[in-house]
Design a protein around this motif. Sequence first.
Motif, PDB file in Angstrom:
ATOM      1  N   ALA A 262       3.567  13.557   0.948  1.00 49.82           N
ATOM      2  CA  ALA A 262       2.489  13.513   1.933  1.00 49.82           C
ATOM      3  C   ALA A 262       1.376  12.693   1.300  1.00 49.82           C
ATOM      4  CB  ALA A 262       2.008  14.916   2.265  1.00 49.82           C
ATOM      5  N   CYS A 263       0.999  11.558   1.925  1.00 52.75           N
ATOM      6  CA  CYS A 263       0.081  10.612   1.303  1.00 52.75           C
ATOM      7  C   CYS A 263      -1.185  10.410   2.130  1.00 52.75           C
ATOM      8  CB  CYS A 263       0.767   9.257   1.120  1.00 52.75           C
ATOM      9  SG  CYS A 263       2.287   9.325   0.143  1.00 52.75           S
ATOM     10  N   GLU A 264      -2.278  10.129   1.423  1.00 54.92           N
ATOM     11  CA  GLU A 264      -3.554   9.800   2.054  1.00 54.92           C
ATOM     12  C   GLU A 264      -4.066   8.493   1.469  1.00 54.92           C
ATOM     13  OE1 GLU A 264      -5.442  14.248   2.744  1.00 54.92           O
ATOM     14  OE2 GLU A 264      -6.115  13.078   1.013  1.00 54.92           O
ATOM     15  N   PHE A 265      -4.544   7.616   2.354  1.00 57.01           N
ATOM     16  CA  PHE A 265      -5.245   6.410   1.920  1.00 57.01           C
ATOM     17  C   PHE A 265      -6.722   6.753   1.989  1.00 57.01           C
ATOM     18  CE2 PHE A 265      -7.072   2.151   3.138  1.00 57.01           C
ATOM     19  CZ  PHE A 265      -7.068   1.648   1.854  1.00 57.01           C
ATOM     20  N   ARG A 266      -7.374   6.762   0.827  1.00 59.32           N
ATOM     21  CA  ARG A 266      -8.772   7.183   0.715  1.00 59.32           C
ATOM     22  C   ARG A 266      -9.655   6.012   0.307  1.00 59.32           C
ATOM     23  NH1 ARG A 266      -7.685  12.347  -3.291  1.00 59.32           N
ATOM     24  NH2 ARG A 266      -6.404  13.577  -1.848  1.00 59.32           N
TER      25      ARG A 266
END
Length: 162
Positions: free
Chosen positions: A51-55
Amino acid sequence: MRASLAAVTALAALLAAAPAAAQSSKVQSGMLVCKVAPSIGFVLGSMREAACEFRDVSVQPYVVKSRYRGTFARFGIDIGVLAADTLAWAVFAPTVNPDPRDIAGTYVGVSVDAAWTIGGGTNVLLGGSDKQIALQTISLEGMIGADIAAGVADLTLTLLPN
């Protein structure tokens, strides 16, 4: 085992520096942080869901620009068992604010890690929807388990709706 770990760590450090030339026309546009599921490595590779987030580049508080479902596969030697962990990359793109769809896509590169109870590794990946995005490991990743791995890494990111 110590000699193997030292060799893997040295190779990881060299690989982390490799994409610098490829990023000369790119700017850091954010961070990609992925929570990766536990894995059992097989002799010829492994696959892990993430599960990935671009921050944005802020440490705290950070802004999540977009979310992705990821699949991280490694082809090469991969023997062992790893607990769930977190991988983080600096995202280099042609612009400071890339479209979230540009981050989605397939990335390919090299991956090296070793662990005996605790350990570390690195992954350097290039790709995205137009092959214009570079992911560079921020630091050697920390991991818990018993594993030795080196090979070609493949990360596929699918954009999730907001």
